[in-house]
Design an enzyme around this catalytic site. Structure first.
Site, PDB file in Angstrom:
ATOM      1  N   SER A   1       0.839  -1.202   0.000  1.00 25.89           N
ATOM      2  CA  SER A   1       0.000   0.000   0.000  1.00 25.89           C
ATOM      3  C   SER A   1       0.868   1.243   0.000  1.00 25.89           C
ATOM      4  O   SER A   1       2.049   1.206   0.368  1.00 25.89           O
ATOM      5  CB  SER A   1      -0.906   0.014   1.233  1.00 25.89           C
ATOM      6  OG  SER A   1      -0.186   0.420   2.389  1.00 25.89           O
ATOM      7  N   ASP A   2       0.304   2.365  -0.417  1.00 26.49           N
ATOM      8  CA  ASP A   2       0.990   3.633  -0.247  1.00 26.49           C
ATOM      9  C   ASP A   2       0.860   4.052   1.222  1.00 26.49           C
ATOM     10  O   ASP A   2       0.127   3.438   2.007  1.00 26.49           O
ATOM     11  CB  ASP A   2       0.423   4.698  -1.191  1.00 26.49           C
ATOM     12  CG  ASP A   2       1.470   5.726  -1.597  1.00 26.49           C
ATOM     13  OD1 ASP A   2       2.413   5.955  -0.814  1.00 26.49           O
ATOM     14  OD2 ASP A   2       1.345   6.302  -2.690  1.00 26.49           O
ATOM     15  N   CYS A   3       1.572   5.109   1.595  1.00 34.61           N
ATOM     16  CA  CYS A   3       1.704   5.484   2.993  1.00 34.61           C
ATOM     17  C   CYS A   3       0.351   5.843   3.619  1.00 34.61           C
ATOM     18  O   CYS A   3      -0.313   6.792   3.174  1.00 34.61           O
ATOM     19  CB  CYS A   3       2.664   6.664   3.103  1.00 34.61           C
ATOM     20  SG  CYS A   3       3.107   7.090   4.781  1.00 34.61           S
TER      21      CYS A   3
ATOM     22  N   ALA B   1      -2.425   4.504   3.285  1.00 31.71           N
ATOM     23  CA  ALA B   1      -3.559   4.424   2.365  1.00 31.71           C
ATOM     24  C   ALA B   1      -4.679   3.537   2.892  1.00 31.71           C
ATOM     25  O   ALA B   1      -5.846   3.738   2.533  1.00 31.71           O
ATOM     26  CB  ALA B   1      -3.092   3.922   0.999  1.00 31.71           C
TER      27      ALA B   1
END
Length: 728
Positions: free
Chosen positions: A261-263, A265
């Site tokens: 995942s992105d930070c 997210a």
């Protein structure tokens, strides 16, 4: 590698709570400078710290060696950490911003730069970089266009593959190579209004033909990880989009690696409005296909309960953990948890002469000459130069991504670069406020007087203007693409002196440059040039190097035109003139086309093209899987000027009538040729079936019969064309 049997034994020994920790990535920066919270930090759970699978944004050989040692002692199964960070366009030696790397039109050079970045990062303990960014970009308001290679799927695909190969080399177990994580899957670059993190609406036709090819290219090149975008795609956030992460990514694109995942997210699925709480966010994102949760902690807090309730199976957990263990095994971390981290190698490699030389070359090849009236460039021996502007003696030449690990103190300024080449410069007003977008300050009056005084005593003015690094990159969206007001006032005042003005633009995006071009004799777009910015720019200004960069994003005439891109679909009411026509496509107040088109860029010489020649104008294709050319297209290119120069010869195709409407132009090939004055060469492009195929919903990649146009020229607006008919 220790192999599958070893990894299976680890899985059998690990508790469910330990597996949830292995799927968690912790933030790697402690306010007190301690090692990752391993002993004195701010993390709430000692168990999570001891069993987390990876850390974000923590690097430096000595720190990583100590952190890995402490972790190996504390971890029940002695599973090593993965250290991940953003190595976007250099680690300590910072190359031009990625948009600038794209304007080199040289994927081999990008691969070499990525290899250097990987080496510098590896000796500092980095295992994974969140690069390349494969997002197609069409709206310069979006700050993250600086991290993309532009608006074309074909060119982006070449660069994403090149970056991936450069980082990973012949194998991530090899010395000085790191794993590549391609991002942001998918459609993140189409954020509404150019607002970062905003939603996107993209149908399957555009998704497969425009936005997925660069991801597919990175996957084919072997990228080990992939990151979904922050955005909601067609109403469903990518982080929990099972159709995107399973049906398209795993099934269609055959990606076998790790999805991270992105930070934060996963936390953000709650404000996205698709999850009621963090427990539901954990469930939906994990079921969709997320293997590693970055920074937020919903997996660690909820996966055990979700298994107990039957919402998630232990087999699903094990499959995700196995992918992480496999990456660590492929990297050789079980045999050597410290891999390349080496304080002595840091001293040897960081900012070494060879790396700086490559960075300097990249600056010279990435800068795009937009205007050069009266051959005001290159500068001539004996000329006295007034060096003016907020970026003329500034080290703020690195964008936000470069500043993750690079430092402005290591940058060469434009003044320093010109001084090294014995150009006599009279300095003038370097202290203009670079951060303010709209303000004109009272103190500017004194600076203006200083600038005019410097200009009065000189032959030519070199004026360095542009954005502050914070004006671009993530969270750097802008509603107006103009230069800051005080910089435009400076340019207007200098234009009244009658002295030739050479304007250098430092920026992370296309800007509104019409007034700048009108008031300047020459305009050089240098992006954020990085560590060797001053030297590379000086090489161009003095003629030591000849400009060869070509735009990969269209430059608008006004912000109201964006998104603007060359490969748009035709309309039923095209406007084929440069003036407004009633009830035709366009605007009533401005020509709809760009100020500078995709592929545009000047050199210090001129080139002439012969008409396009085809080996045949009637083609029969009986096997659309063959790699053999259906025909060849060629031109003769001649250097008609007085300087040696590099021309980027560009091939565009148009499918005149398809089942679906096709773009008015599509880049399908290019060649860079260097010619001496009076020299000519024949440039030939093979045209294969693959270049003519496109994705049709429900049918996949399809080759259709019909009329095709072939354009070959110096940019996307070339009128040099020929035609052929394809029969199947």
């Amino acid at each position: 590698m220790l192999g599958q049997t070893y990894r299976k034994q680890l899985l059998e020994q690990m508790t469910l709570r330990e597996k949830a920790a292995e799927l968690s990535q912790l933030w790697g920066e402690n306010p007190d400078g301690t090692l990752m919270g391993l002993r004195h930090g701010f993390q709430k759970s000692t168990h999570l710290m001891d069993h987390a699978g990876s850390f974000l944004g923590f690097n430096g050989a000595e720190l990583v060696l100590e952190a890995q040692r402490l972790h190996m002692e504390a971890n029940t199964h002695h599973i090593p950490l993965l250290f991940m960070t953003d190595v976007i366009h250099g680690y300590k030696t910072i190359f031009p911003s990625v948009l600038g790397i794209g304007t080199t039109w040289d994927p081999a050079l990008a691969e070499e730069m990525a290899s250097v970045a990987a080496a510098e990062a590896a000796v500092s303990g980095v295992h994974v970089t969140f690069s390349p960014m494969a997002d197609l970009v069409r709206d310069a308001r979006w700050g993250r266009v600086t991290e993309s290679t532009g608006e074309d799927p074909y060119l982006n695909s070449l660069f994403t593959a090149a970056f991936t190969r450069g980082y990973q080399g012949d194998g991530i177990d090899k010395p000085l190579h790191i794993a590549s994580c391609v991002k942001h899957f998918a459609g993140y670059g189409a954020a509404e209004g150019g607002r970062d993190y905003d939603s996107t609406q993209i149908g399957d036709y555009s998704l497969y033909n425009d936005y997925l090819p660069a991801f597919s290219s990175a996957i084919d090149a072997g990228c080990e990880l992939l990151m979904p975008g922050f955005n909601a795609l067609n109403g469903m956030p990518c982080t929990c989009n099972r159709t995107l992460l399973q049906d398209i990514l795993r099934d269609d694109l055959q990606f076998k690696g790790i999805v991270i995942s992105d930070c934060t997210a996963i936390w953000e699925l709650v404000p996205h409005g698709v999850c009621a709480d963090n427990a539901e966010a954990a469930k939906r994102s994990f079921e969709a296909g997320i293997d590693i949760e970055m920074v937020s902690s919903t997996f660690y807090e909820n996966l055990e309960k979700l298994v107990e309730s039957g919402d998630i199976s232990i087999e699903q957990i094990d499959a995700a953990v196995e992918r992480i263990l496999l990456l660590k095994d492929k990297m050789g971390l079980f045999e050597n948890p410290y891999k390349d981290a080496d304080p002595e190698k840091e001293k040897e490699l960081h900012l070494c002469a060879a790396h700086r030389a490559l960075a300097r070359k990249a600056v010279a090849e990435s800068a795009v000459l937009l205007k050069n009236d009266h051959q005001v460039l290159p500068l001539q021996e004996g000329e006295k130069i007034a060096l003016i502007g907020p970026l003329s003696d500034s080290r703020e030449l690195i964008d936000v991504w470069g500043l993750v690990n690079g430092e402005e103190k290591d940058c060469v300024t434009i003044r320093e670069g010109l001084a090294d080449q014995d150009i006599l410069c009279v300095p003038g007003c370097h202290q203009w406020n670079l951060r303010e977008i709209d303000a004109v300050h009272p103190s500017d009056d004194a600076l203006m007087a200083e600038a005019l005084q410097a200009a009065a005593s000189c032959d030519k003015i070199v004026l360095a203007l542009g954005e502050h690094p914070a004006m671009s990159s993530e969270a750097g969206s802008r509603s107006d693409l103009s230069l800051p007001a005080n910089q435009l006032e400076l340019l207007r005042a200098l234009s009244c002196t009658g002295k030739p003005i050479i304007t250098i633009l430092i920026s992370g995006r296309p800007l509104l440059v019409k007034e700048i071009a009108d008031l300047s004799d020459a305009v050089l777009m240098a992006w954020f040039p990085g560590t060797e910015g001053g030297n590379g720019i000086a090489d161009l200004l003095t003629g030591r190097c000849s400009p060869s960069g070509r735009l990969t994003m269209s430059f608008p005439r006004t912000t109201g035109q964006v998104p603007i891109y060359y490969n748009h679909l035709p309309t039923g009411r095209p406007n084929d003139t440069d003036k407004y026509e009633s009830f035709k496509n366009g605007y009533i107040d401005i020509y709809p086309g760009p100020l500078y088109p995709f592929g545009y860029g000047l050199t210090y010489t001129e080139f002439d093209y012969s008409p396009v020649r085809l080996s045949t104008d009637q083609v029969i294709c009986q096997d659309d899987t063959s790699a053999e050319p259906l025909l060849e297209a060629s031109v003769t290119v001649t250097n008609t000027g007085t300087h040696e120069g590099t021309e980027t010869v560009q091939l565009y195709l148009q499918d005149v009538a398809g089942t679906y409407s096709r773009p008015v132009r599509m880049l399908k090939g290019f060649r860079k040729v260097m010619l001496a004055p009076g020299e000519n060469t024949v440039v030939t492009f093979p045209i294969t079936a693959d270049l003519l195929k496109y994705y049709i919903p429900g049918r996949g990649l399809t080759l259709e019969a019909g009329l095709f146009r072939v354009f070959i020229g110096s940019d996307a607006e070339t009128s040099n064309k020929n035609e052929f008919t394809l029969t199947i």
